[in-house]
Enzyme design. Structure first.
Site, PDB file in Angstrom:
ATOM      1  N   GLY A 508       0.843  -1.190   0.000  1.00 29.44           N
ATOM      2  CA  GLY A 508       0.000   0.000   0.000  1.00 29.44           C
ATOM      3  C   GLY A 508       0.874   1.232   0.000  1.00 29.44           C
ATOM      4  N   GLY A 511       3.964   0.891   2.297  1.00 26.25           N
ATOM      5  CA  GLY A 511       5.043   0.001   1.882  1.00 26.25           C
ATOM      6  C   GLY A 511       4.537  -1.410   1.696  1.00 26.25           C
ATOM      7  N   VAL A 513       3.744  -5.431   2.676  1.00 24.97           N
ATOM      8  CA  VAL A 513       3.198  -6.171   3.814  1.00 24.97           C
ATOM      9  C   VAL A 513       3.588  -7.636   3.650  1.00 24.97           C
ATOM     10  CG1 VAL A 513       1.143  -6.757   5.130  1.00 24.97           C
ATOM     11  CG2 VAL A 513       1.246  -4.567   3.925  1.00 24.97           C
ATOM     12  N   ASP A 624      -9.111   7.571   5.231  1.00 28.71           N
ATOM     13  CA  ASP A 624      -8.681   6.735   4.100  1.00 28.71           C
ATOM     14  C   ASP A 624      -9.450   5.422   4.082  1.00 28.71           C
ATOM     15  OD1 ASP A 624      -7.285   6.162   1.791  1.00 28.71           O
ATOM     16  OD2 ASP A 624      -5.551   5.329   2.844  1.00 28.71           O
TER      17      ASP A 624
END
Length: 810
Positions: A508, A511, A513, A624
């Site tokens: 995302g 960075g 995952v 968000d």
């Protein structure tokens, strides 16, 4: 034959006379009641409306009283402040729909209901058997619309079925006000009302001086009154929701009952006893007997069965001892030992007390007592906590001195914050030496470790951060993370097989995952800040400090974090089914989401957002919300994640403005995208987009239609206007859908994406609309109606989405 005709004529005349003299309960437009004995009588004969003179007064008032009670007992007076001096007044309903009192032959209004409506069609005023005078307007289809009612204009009497409290939508406040004297119904000195600051409670005052506090509702009754449940005579209810806060009661027997605020300030619950032909006091809710306000001052406890009346709570002492000895307790008490939040304060349980004044409080109706304690423990300003409900549910926190505590026989516990040394008692001094020795050893150990770290290099200083990319030492402290585990980089690298690409499960704006397995066998999701990410230190701190304090079944749980050099890593619980978008927008996997599952996801998201906005200890705007930030556990339960862009707010939902517009295109609200203004209604907009995406299986920004250029919101709006909303539903849901739930979800989604924030519902309203079956308000045209952008976006790739970092006007 002639005689029979005369008799028949006489009989008809008599019938007409009897018909004319029949009691009526209503008047129509331009009909009047004169002060000549004419009255309205409720259908069951319980109440009567007309002109009367109270006590020894010769003034005339329009009022409502009990019809068949020998002692004249007015329960409502219209013209309290403006009496008619003689018997010349008339009470009438105007054609415009206004109830007025006029002097005979005059045009000057003595009193008016101020209920005039330009759209009134067929106004009718009617007195009901509840004692309520209502003004209805009957439209062309004979539906009755309530325009005005006397129950909204309370006086000195509280009747069964009345609402005593505040309408939060209109600001209407229904409070009890005393008469000036037994002969004068104009407003006297005494007022009783429901105070809605903090957790609602009942107050009484004389002028500007608080005299009594009945206390908050505890699930069975009011904290501060002896419980009389189970009660075969009446049932009380206290309602607290987003639209109104009020107390009401209903009779369960044939008894005639009223609650009366007397002209000299007493609150009496009265029963009419037919045998005695008199009113008898059932309960005297007097100032002296139970509820005189704050007699003993802060942290003082009042007991009417003790002499002296006041004492300090355990662990407290009189603030002004000389005044206390002179029986002036108003200064109250102070702590014997000051609090020290950093050293770990504790809580002392006190039973059998009326809960303190809740005007400086916070509450949550769903938290457990354990969660309540944790919420109070984490906030150093929290002075006490308790269950909302006497039966063990809900949470109530206090943030100031505890005022107006009274001892009485009730099983309701209060937990007061105390210094650890106070709770330790006599063993404190004994343990103090051991603690000092231990502390010295720990400090020595820290000194050795700090020296070693310094020799290795500037990776980590306390919990400050060395930002290698910008070649500077940020030295920013991560606060309030004492309960959040800190992982070493070695532990994280081992868990993820040195961040193996095979363990990558997503990425995302922050960075990559990775999936990892800790040494104790727990599966975790590891989010590692990318060096190319435009999110950085601020977002990292924000994520830790926000989500670490949040506890909700539909929010992803953070397990810990790691800071090492330029590495910033977050460790979360592992979600077996990854994110919602991996199912929703995948042609193959979307069929795995049947309608019950999707509806469960909508509900779960709504509950989580409501918790963020209203019920969490931090009140948060997420900023968000999108399908990629909704994770699914093994049972497909939704959990909202990614709080890097979240913002805290306090109290009212006012708009906040920012120059740095962040979020995901397609989900952000228009006022935020164009003007940088955000509020809880920004999250509501994003939720509405998500609902329409869940129903349709289509992405808002990627949607296209052969017949028009509208985006998903525009397409849903077009179908709604044409009464074809069901066509928005994904074809894969045909076999599992419940049509009414699908249509209601679309309708609610459209309400959430309306252009103006004030038109959008709150999340509390959203949940109520989703679970109810009543009529829904009509939505207005959504924002971002077409697929075209309102501005050119300078964006950065985040998978296949765009994070808006700057908005440039055309």
């Amino acid at each position: 034959m002639e005689i029979q005709f005369i008799i028949l004529l006489f009989s008809c005349a008599l019938l007409v006379h009897l018909s004319d003299s029949k009691a009526v309960d209503n008047i129509y437009a331009n009909q009047a009641i004169k002060d000549d004995g004419n009255t309205l009588i409720s259908p069951g004969g319980m109440f009567e409306l007309g002109f009367f003179s109270p006590g020894k007064s010769k003034n005339r008032y329009v009022g409502i009283w009990y019809k068949n009670i020998s002692v004249c007992t007015p329960v409502w007076v219209a013209n309290r402040e403006t009496p008619v001096a003689n018997k010349t007044g008339i009470f009438m309903l105007t054609h415009e729909g206004n109830l007025v009192i006029l002097p005979d032959g005059g045009n000057t209004k003595i009193w008016s209901s101020n209920s005039t409506s330009l759209t009134m069609i067929n106004p009718i005023a009617r007195i009901l058997d509840t004692g309520n005078l209502v003004l209805w307007d009957y439209d062309s289809t004979n539906n009755q619309n309530l325009i005005w009612q006397s129950f909204d204009n309370t006086g000195d009497t509280f009747l069964p079925g009345m609402k005593f409290g505040k309408d939060l939508r209109t600001g209407l406040e229904r409070r009890m006000t005393s008469w000036k004297s037994p002969d004068d119904p104009s407003q006297g000195e005494y007022v009783h009302w429901v105070d809605t600051n903090g957790y609602p409670q009942l107050f009484g005052s004389k002028g500007n001086v608080l005299q009594s506090r009945i206390g908050p509702w505890n699930g069975l009754g009011f904290s501060g009154l002896p419980s009389d449940t189970p009660n075969p005579i009446y049932a009380m209810e206290f309602v607290v929701n987003e639209e109104e806060i009020y107390h009401t009661y209903e009779l369960k027997s044939s008894v005639i009952q009223r609650i009366h605020l007397t002209w000299d300030g007493k609150i009496l619950q009265m029963h009419w006893i037919e045998r005695l032909q008199d009113w008898v006091v059932y309960v005297d809710i007097g100032v002296d007997s139970y509820n005189s306000y704050a007699v003993c001052g802060p942290f003082g406890s009042h007991n009417i069965n003790r002499r002296p009346l006041c004492s300090c709570l355990k662990g407290f002492e009189p603030k002004l001892p000389n005044e206390w000895k002179a029986s002036d307790w108003s200064s109250g008490c102070q702590r014997k030992r000051p609090l020290d939040c950093s050293s770990g304060d504790g809580f002392r349980k006190i039973s059998g007390v009326k809960l303190p004044d809740t005007r400086h409080s916070w509450y949550n109706v769903s938290m457990t007592l354990g969660e309540c304690e944790m919420a109070c423990r984490r906030n150093c300003s929290c002075t006490a906590y308790a269950n909302l409900d006497i039966r063990g549910s809900g949470c109530l926190l206090w943030f100031d001195e505890l005022m107006d505590i009274r001892e009485y026989d009730v099983n309701h516990n209060l937990y007061i914050r105390m210094a650890a040394s106070e709770l330790a008692g006599n063993s404190y001094n004994t343990k103090k030496g051991v603690l000092l020795i231990t502390s010295a050893g720990v400090l020595l150990l820290f000194a050795v470790v700090a020296y070693a770290c310094k020799k290795k290099g500037p990776y980590m200083k306390g919990r400050g951060i060395w930002d290698a990319r910008n070649k500077k030492n940020n030295s920013v402290q991560i606060e309030d993370t004492d309960d959040l585990p800190f992982f070493s980089l070695y532990e994280i690298a081992k868990a993820t097989e040195n961040f193996s690409i095979n363990n990558k499960i997503g990425e995302g704006g922050f960075g990559l995952v990775y999936k990892g397995v800790l040494v104790d066998g727990r599966e975790v999701a590891v989010k590692r800040l990318s060096e190319s990410s435009k999110q950085g230190l601020d977002e990292f701190k924000n994520e830790i400090m926000c989500i670490a304090k949040l506890q909700h079944r539909n929010l992803v749980k953070i397990l810990g974090y790691c800071i090492h050099g330029n590495e910033m890593i977050l460790v979360y619980e592992y979600m077996a089914n990854k994110s919602l978008d991996s199912f929703l927008f995948d042609e193959t996997r979307s069929s795995m989401l049947d309608w019950p599952c999707r509806f469960q996801i909508i509900h779960g998201m709504a509950r989580a957002i409501l918790y963020l906005h209203q019920d969490s200890c931090l009140q948060i705007i997420h900023r968000d919300l999108k399908a990629g930030n909704v994770l699914l556990d093994a049972d497909m339960n939704p959990k909202i994640s990614d709080f890097g862009l979240a913002r805290k707010f306090v109290g009212s939902d006012t708009l906040t403005k920012t120059k740095n517009v962040v979020g995901t295109y397609g989900y952000i609200s228009p006022e935020y995208a164009v003007h940088g203004k955000f509020s809880t209604k920004s999250d509501v907009f994003s939720f509405g987009v998500l609902v329409l995406e869940i129903v349709s299986g289509k992405k808002n920004t990627g949607f296209s239609h052969e017949d028009h250029s509208d985006n998903l919101l525009g397409h849903a709006w077009r179908l709604y206007k044409e009464n074809r909303s069901i066509e928005l539903m994904s074809a894969s849901l045909r076999d599992s859908c419940i049509i009414s739930e699908v249509l209601r979800s679309i309708h609610v989604g459209l309400l959430c994406v309306q252009h103006h924030p004030e038109d959008r519902p709150t999340m509390m309203s959203v949940i109520l609309m989703l679970i109810s079956e009543g009529m829904l308000p009509k939505p207005k045209q959504p924002a971002f109606f077409t697929g075209e952008s309102r501005g050119e976006v300078q964006s950065v790739s985040s998978a296949d989405e765009y994070m808006i970092t700057q908005l440039i006007a055309r």
